[in-house]
Design an enzyme around this catalytic site. Structure first.
Site, mmCIF file in Angstrom:
data_model
loop_
_atom_site.group_PDB
_atom_site.id
_atom_site.type_symbol
_atom_site.label_atom_id
_atom_site.label_comp_id
_atom_site.label_asym_id
_atom_site.label_seq_id
_atom_site.Cartn_x
_atom_site.Cartn_y
_atom_site.Cartn_z
ATOM 1 N N ASP A 39 -9.996 3.004 1.695
ATOM 2 C CA ASP A 39 -10.058 2.440 3.057
ATOM 3 C C ASP A 39 -10.564 3.469 4.057
ATOM 4 O O ASP A 39 -11.413 3.182 4.903
ATOM 5 C CB ASP A 39 -8.659 2.018 3.529
ATOM 6 C CG ASP A 39 -8.229 0.682 2.977
ATOM 7 O OD1 ASP A 39 -9.097 -0.112 2.609
ATOM 8 O OD2 ASP A 39 -7.003 0.446 2.914
ATOM 9 N N LYS B 276 0.805 -1.224 0.000
ATOM 10 C CA LYS B 276 0.000 0.000 0.000
ATOM 11 C C LYS B 276 0.840 1.277 0.000
ATOM 12 O O LYS B 276 0.411 2.297 -0.529
ATOM 13 C CB LYS B 276 -0.929 0.018 1.225
ATOM 14 C CG LYS B 276 -2.129 -0.903 1.081
ATOM 15 C CD LYS B 276 -3.089 -0.742 2.239
ATOM 16 C CE LYS B 276 -4.246 -1.704 2.098
ATOM 17 N NZ LYS B 276 -5.222 -1.619 3.167
HETATM 18 P P1 NAP Z 1 0.056 -3.768 9.418
HETATM 19 O O1 NAP Z 1 0.495 -2.569 8.671
HETATM 20 O O2 NAP Z 1 0.841 -5.023 9.298
HETATM 21 O O3 NAP Z 1 -0.013 -3.391 10.989
HETATM 22 C C1 NAP Z 1 -0.246 -4.360 11.974
HETATM 23 C C2 NAP Z 1 -0.437 -3.684 13.314
HETATM 24 O O4 NAP Z 1 -0.799 -4.712 14.242
HETATM 25 C C3 NAP Z 1 0.818 -3.005 13.844
HETATM 26 O O5 NAP Z 1 0.443 -1.878 14.588
HETATM 27 C C4 NAP Z 1 1.406 -4.086 14.761
HETATM 28 O O6 NAP Z 1 2.183 -3.593 15.800
HETATM 29 C C5 NAP Z 1 0.139 -4.670 15.344
HETATM 30 N N1 NAP Z 1 0.340 -6.022 15.858
HETATM 31 C C6 NAP Z 1 0.580 -7.141 15.157
HETATM 32 N N2 NAP Z 1 0.698 -8.195 15.996
HETATM 33 C C7 NAP Z 1 0.542 -7.720 17.258
HETATM 34 C C8 NAP Z 1 0.541 -8.315 18.552
HETATM 35 N N3 NAP Z 1 0.728 -9.630 18.700
HETATM 36 N N4 NAP Z 1 0.317 -7.528 19.606
HETATM 37 C C9 NAP Z 1 0.107 -6.198 19.473
HETATM 38 N N5 NAP Z 1 0.096 -5.573 18.264
HETATM 39 C C10 NAP Z 1 0.306 -6.329 17.171
HETATM 40 O O7 NAP Z 1 -1.436 -4.163 9.063
HETATM 41 P P2 NAP Z 1 -2.641 -3.220 8.551
HETATM 42 O O8 NAP Z 1 -2.740 -3.263 7.085
HETATM 43 O O9 NAP Z 1 -2.529 -1.915 9.217
HETATM 44 O O10 NAP Z 1 -3.886 -4.047 9.122
HETATM 45 C C11 NAP Z 1 -4.249 -3.910 10.468
HETATM 46 C C12 NAP Z 1 -5.604 -4.534 10.689
HETATM 47 O O11 NAP Z 1 -6.579 -3.943 9.826
HETATM 48 C C13 NAP Z 1 -5.641 -6.019 10.399
HETATM 49 O O12 NAP Z 1 -6.251 -6.670 11.465
HETATM 50 C C14 NAP Z 1 -6.507 -6.153 9.163
HETATM 51 O O13 NAP Z 1 -7.312 -7.319 9.213
HETATM 52 C C15 NAP Z 1 -7.383 -4.943 9.250
HETATM 53 N N6 NAP Z 1 -7.840 -4.506 7.916
HETATM 54 C C16 NAP Z 1 -9.163 -4.368 7.714
HETATM 55 C C17 NAP Z 1 -9.627 -3.940 6.496
HETATM 56 C C18 NAP Z 1 -11.090 -3.839 6.267
HETATM 57 O O14 NAP Z 1 -11.489 -3.474 5.157
HETATM 58 N N7 NAP Z 1 -11.893 -4.121 7.258
HETATM 59 C C19 NAP Z 1 -8.749 -3.617 5.458
HETATM 60 C C20 NAP Z 1 -7.380 -3.748 5.717
HETATM 61 C C21 NAP Z 1 -6.938 -4.198 6.944
HETATM 62 P P3 NAP Z 1 3.787 -3.438 15.640
HETATM 63 O O15 NAP Z 1 3.987 -2.077 15.016
HETATM 64 O O16 NAP Z 1 4.293 -3.536 17.015
HETATM 65 O O17 NAP Z 1 4.243 -4.557 14.765
#
Ligand code: NAP
Length: 496
Positions: free
Chosen positions: A321, A284
């Site tokens: 988004d 992204k």
């Molecule tokens: P990302 O860039 O990989 O970010 C992941 C986030 O989760 C980071 O802040 C990470 O913290 C945290 N994290 C991961 N494992 C963790 C743990 N065990 N304990 C605490 N924090 C943890 O992912 P993203 O694209 O932002 O996606 C985040 C969420 O949005 C996902 O759950 C995804 O399913 C959801 N999402 C939803 C939609 C929708 O349309 N509904 C679309 C896209 C994404 P660190 O910085 O410490 O690694």
């Protein structure tokens, strides 16, 4: 055309499955004799054939199950020709030793279960020299480039004589759908998901209903979700539903692309017939410098989830988004455009989604507090947006004081569905709790919030809204069938 592959251990089961494939609309069936655990019964199999048939007896080195003597296998191929098979599959390296006989047409095939060889042109030439009516290459891809290289080689060979190519594994799975766009004769489909004879083979039902394979032609516009990994994505399901609803000559696939291959693909995407893309993790942010223009929301958030190839204007990036998340949240909070003004929002996470939300929530007038497991990321994001930050260890206390809680971490996502980023005691009634996760729809966090009497909001609404906004861009503004897209998504998530 879809060639439905059926592999069974007995002649009886093989024939019965073939009959039910024909009843389900199959017009060509491949019967895999290498799966039979008993001698072939030609009379039972080939009398009054339910459909035209391709007979294959695949060796183990080519991904098959034949364990008998090679001479016996070759005899079966010859017998198939004399017993009325419409097509027989003969491997490239033995084709010249098995001259044409009977009325059967010849698929001269090459398989590589481990890699995509460098010399694909030499392989198609060798297949042609084996008296081929159709050349088939099925090779394992380890990158999108492998799959694109195969498509290039197939196109070169197809301009001389009919040729098809399938990339195995999820790097190349799109070729099983998109090959029709490049004029190839057919694709192979598994009759049922549990008995798929090749890695990445799609089921007959999915090819027909989700992808509308039989409608794909050289004029069909291609769309895809790009990411790594990406095979779990539900986007093909809902976008194809919208295309089919409007009877558009468009198909949507998923494309696994590694960061190393992103640049090369984006630069050539229109050469391959791709008119638009959805973008997911990890591309992204990195895709933005590769685009010709970006929408102001992309500039604001630094995150792009949609690419449109515009006539004469190159590639343009959008972010659907953020609007989807904010609209969902405002609807749940109530109060229209003013809904978020002055409300304290605890934003859990500092990844891609949190980043967009931090900018958007701040712009909508909310009092944002960011917390993240890796504190440095939270600090940097909060500084960039100009909002507050809280220690991860302090998140439960801040949650208790906030009007709105937004989980933008992956904590609680499938398969770790028992995890929650917050203690249940920190959630109370009068709060709105939004979990961006949509697999599952009811995360541990949302279940706790419901129990506490809070208003809950799952990621499903956000997912559908961002997809609808994309769909409108893909289809020049046509209204997507939101209700049926949401229903299909929920059904498939439930059955997963
Ligand atoms: P990302 O860039 O990989 O970010 C992941 C986030 O989760 C980071 O802040 C990470 O913290 C945290 N994290 C991961 N494992 C963790 C743990 N065990 N304990 C605490 N924090 C943890 O992912 P993203 O694209 O932002 O996606 C985040 C969420 O949005 C996902 O759950 C995804 O399913 C959801 N999402 C939803 C939609 C929708 O349309 N509904 C679309 C896209 C994404 P660190 O910085 O410490 O690694």
């Amino acid at each position: 055309m879809i060639c439905v592959t059926i592999a069974r251990e007995t002649n009886d089961e093989l024939r019965r499955s073939w009959e039910s494939a024909a009843e389900s609309g199959a017009t060509l069936v491949e019967i895999r004799l290498d799966y039979l655990a008993e001698p072939v019964d030609w009379t039972l199999l080939l009398r009054d054939k339910p459909t035209p048939v391709l007979v294959t007896v695949r060796r183990t080195i080519d991904g098959g199950r034949w364990s008998g003597r090679e001479q016996e296998r070759r005899s079966l191929i010859v017998e198939a020709c004399h017993n009325g098979a419409d097509w027989v599959d003969i491997e490239m390296d033995i084709a010249q030793e098995l001259p044409r006989t009977g009325i059967s047409r010849r698929v001269i095939s090459f398989h590589d279960m481990l890699s995509t060889p460098a010399d694909l042109d030499a392989i198609t030439d060798a297949c042609r020299a084996g008296d081929a009516d159709l050349i088939k290459m099925a090779v394992m891809a380890h990158s999108l480039n492998d799959a694109l290289r195969l498509l290039d080689a197939v196109a070169r060979s197809h301009s001389i004589s009919p040729t098809m190519g399938l990339s195995m594994g999820d790097w190349g799975q799109f070729t099983r759908v998109a090959n029709a766009r490049f004029g190839q004769s057919w694709t192979y489909a598994a009759f049922d998901a549990t008995a798929s004879p090749a890695p990445g083979m799609i089921t007959f039902a999915d090819l027909k209903t989700i992808y509308g394979y039989n409608r794909i032609s050289s004029s069909t516009k291609l769309f895809a979700v790009i990411g790594d990994p990406v095979s779990h994505s539900k986007s093909p399901l809902i976008h194809n539903l919208a295309f089919q609803h409007h009877q558009l000559d468009m198909v949507y696939v998923f494309l696994r692309i590694s960061p190393a291959d992103l640049d090369g693909f984006i630069r050539r995407m229109t050469d391959w017939g791709f008119a638009g893309l959805s973008v997911t993790i990890p591309h992204k942010e990195t895709v933005i410098p590769l685009l010709d223009q970006v929408d102001p929301l992309v500039s604001l958030t630094g995150s792009c989830n949609t690419i449109i190839a515009c006539k004469n204007e190159g590639l343009r990036g959008y972010n659907t988004d953020l609007g989807a998340a904010l609209d969902s949240l405002k609807e749940a909070v109530g109060g229209g455009a003013q809904a978020l003004i002055g409300k304290q929002v605890l934003l859990l996470g500092a990844g891609g989604v949190a980043r967009s939300l931090a900018f958007g929530l701040n712009q909508a007038g909310a009092k944002v507090v960011i917390t993240n497991r890796t504190h440095q990321r939270a600090l940097e994001l909060a500084r960039e947006v100009g909002v507050e930050v809280a220690d991860w260890a302090d998140r439960n206390r801040v949650a208790g004081e906030s009007a709105i809680i937004v989980n933008a971490t992956s904590v609680g996502m499938h398969p770790k569905i028992d995890e929650s980023p917050l203690d249940s005691s920190s959630i109370h009634a009068h709060q709105v709790v939004f979990d961006t996760i949509y697999t599952p729809e009811w995360t541990r966090l949302l279940l706790d919030a419901k129990l506490a009497g809070a208003v809950t909001l799952s990621g499903i609404g956000m997912f559908i809204r961002q997809a609808c906004a994309q769909s409108q861009m893909f289809t020049d503004g046509l209204e997507p069938p939101l209700g049926s897209m949401a229903k299909a998504l929920r059904l498939t998530l439930k059955s997963a």
